[in-house]
Design an enzyme around this catalytic site. Structure first.
Site, PDB file in Angstrom:
ATOM      1  N   ASP A 103       0.862  -1.174   0.000  1.00  0.00           N
ATOM      2  CA  ASP A 103       0.000   0.000   0.000  1.00  0.00           C
ATOM      3  C   ASP A 103       0.906   1.234   0.000  1.00  0.00           C
ATOM      4  O   ASP A 103       1.350   1.672  -1.055  1.00  0.00           O
ATOM      5  CB  ASP A 103      -0.901  -0.108   1.230  1.00  0.00           C
ATOM      6  CG  ASP A 103      -1.951   0.982   1.332  1.00  0.00           C
ATOM      7  OD1 ASP A 103      -2.379   1.501   0.290  1.00  0.00           O
ATOM      8  OD2 ASP A 103      -2.349   1.315   2.466  1.00  0.00           O
ATOM      9  N   PHE A 129     -10.189  -0.014   0.186  1.00  0.00           N
ATOM     10  CA  PHE A 129      -9.836  -0.909   1.278  1.00  0.00           C
ATOM     11  C   PHE A 129     -10.453  -2.267   1.010  1.00  0.00           C
ATOM     12  O   PHE A 129     -11.640  -2.374   0.706  1.00  0.00           O
ATOM     13  CB  PHE A 129     -10.316  -0.360   2.619  1.00  0.00           C
ATOM     14  CG  PHE A 129      -9.656  -1.064   3.770  1.00  0.00           C
ATOM     15  CD1 PHE A 129      -8.391  -0.689   4.207  1.00  0.00           C
ATOM     16  CD2 PHE A 129     -10.294  -2.128   4.401  1.00  0.00           C
ATOM     17  CE1 PHE A 129      -7.772  -1.366   5.248  1.00  0.00           C
ATOM     18  CE2 PHE A 129      -9.679  -2.806   5.442  1.00  0.00           C
ATOM     19  CZ  PHE A 129      -8.418  -2.422   5.871  1.00  0.00           C
TER      20      PHE A 129
HETATM   21  P1  IMP Z   1       1.965  -0.504   3.707  1.00  0.00           P
HETATM   22  O1  IMP Z   1       3.029  -0.537   4.759  1.00  0.00           O
HETATM   23  O2  IMP Z   1       1.162   0.755   3.755  1.00  0.00           O
HETATM   24  O3  IMP Z   1       2.452  -0.837   2.326  1.00  0.00           O
HETATM   25  O4  IMP Z   1       0.861  -1.552   4.083  1.00  0.00           O
HETATM   26  C1  IMP Z   1       1.102  -2.852   4.260  1.00  0.00           C
HETATM   27  C2  IMP Z   1       0.111  -3.431   5.240  1.00  0.00           C
HETATM   28  O5  IMP Z   1      -1.059  -2.612   5.471  1.00  0.00           O
HETATM   29  C3  IMP Z   1      -0.410  -4.703   4.657  1.00  0.00           C
HETATM   30  O6  IMP Z   1       0.455  -5.786   4.949  1.00  0.00           O
HETATM   31  C4  IMP Z   1      -1.763  -4.818   5.295  1.00  0.00           C
HETATM   32  O7  IMP Z   1      -1.622  -5.447   6.549  1.00  0.00           O
HETATM   33  C5  IMP Z   1      -2.213  -3.405   5.512  1.00  0.00           C
HETATM   34  N1  IMP Z   1      -3.155  -2.966   4.455  1.00  0.00           N
HETATM   35  C6  IMP Z   1      -2.944  -2.077   3.474  1.00  0.00           C
HETATM   36  N2  IMP Z   1      -4.020  -1.917   2.685  1.00  0.00           N
HETATM   37  C7  IMP Z   1      -4.948  -2.778   3.175  1.00  0.00           C
HETATM   38  C8  IMP Z   1      -6.296  -3.099   2.766  1.00  0.00           C
HETATM   39  O8  IMP Z   1      -6.875  -2.595   1.778  1.00  0.00           O
HETATM   40  N3  IMP Z   1      -6.924  -4.034   3.533  1.00  0.00           N
HETATM   41  C9  IMP Z   1      -6.362  -4.637   4.609  1.00  0.00           C
HETATM   42  N4  IMP Z   1      -5.108  -4.356   5.015  1.00  0.00           N
HETATM   43  C10 IMP Z   1      -4.409  -3.440   4.301  1.00  0.00           C
END
Ligand code: IMP
Ligand code: MG
Length: 176
Positions: free
Chosen positions: A103, A152
């Site tokens: 994300d 999400f």
């Molecule tokens: P990042 O560090 O923002 O790249 O996010 C990574 C973590 O955020 C993922 O491993 C998920 O646990 C959580 N995450 C990000 N987007 C979503 C979503 O749409 N649904 C559920 N969990 C999410």
């Protein structure tokens, strides 16, 4: 406030199975005869790792780690901490980090940095879902299942408040 519930299916069970099979073949080809450690990120990567490893005709090791990031409800922050570490030594081995979704990129960027410091032969990453439009930190994603829009999602490992990881498909969340 109405309770948030899984809504429309974004990626079906059948689409996931077909893509995971393809990814497994590609990765197995890329790592032929390499000493590979699949590193799953708990808890979201559990279904993906379980399916992906069975789609790879390759001798490999699996291990898991857990991160926490301080952020509110549905987004992560830049401060990513390793709260449960690997149990295997990755020095001189090829590492493939497997996560449910990238994300903002903070989680993968921090994990790449942390694991690269342990002297592996290589560190690559594989995610089922990529929200390309949300990146805050550049994180190299080597293998991607599906690119999705900025919504999400829950299911196939992804949760909302700890729920819905067990859905066999990926769905949007209604009422959030
Ligand atoms: P990042 O560090 O923002 O790249 O996010 C990574 C973590 O955020 C993922 O491993 C998920 O646990 C959580 N995450 C990000 N987007 C979503 C979503 O749409 N649904 C559920 N969990 C999410
Ligand atoms: Mg996660």
């Amino acid at each position: 406030m109405p309770a948030a519930r899984p809504g429309a299916v974004l990626v079906s069970e059948k689409e996931i199975a077909a893509r995971v099979a393809e990814l497994g073949r590609t990765i197995a080809r890329d790592y032929a005869s390499a000493d590979l450690v699949l590193v799953g990120v708990l808890q979201g990567a559990i279904p993906f790792v379980a399916d992906l490893m069975r789609a790879m005709a390759l001798d490999l090791t699996i291990d898991f780690l857990r991160t926490s990031s301080y952020g509110s409800g549905t987004t992560s922050s830049g401060a990513v901490q390793l709260v449960t570490d690997l149990s295997v030594d990755i020095a001189d081995r090829h590492v493939l980090i497997v996560d449910d979704i990238v994300d903002t990129g903070h989680t993968l960027a921090a994990l790449i940095r942390t694991l690269a410091a342990r002297g592996p032969r290589s560190v690559r990453t594989c995610v089922l879902l990529d929200k390309t439009g949300r990146r805050e930190t550049p994180a190299t994603v080597d293998y991607v299942g599906f690119t999705i829009p900025n919504v999400f999602v829950v299911g196939y490992g992804l949760d909302y408040n700890g729920l819905y990881r067990n859905l066999p498909y990926v769905a949007t969340l209604d009422g959030i």
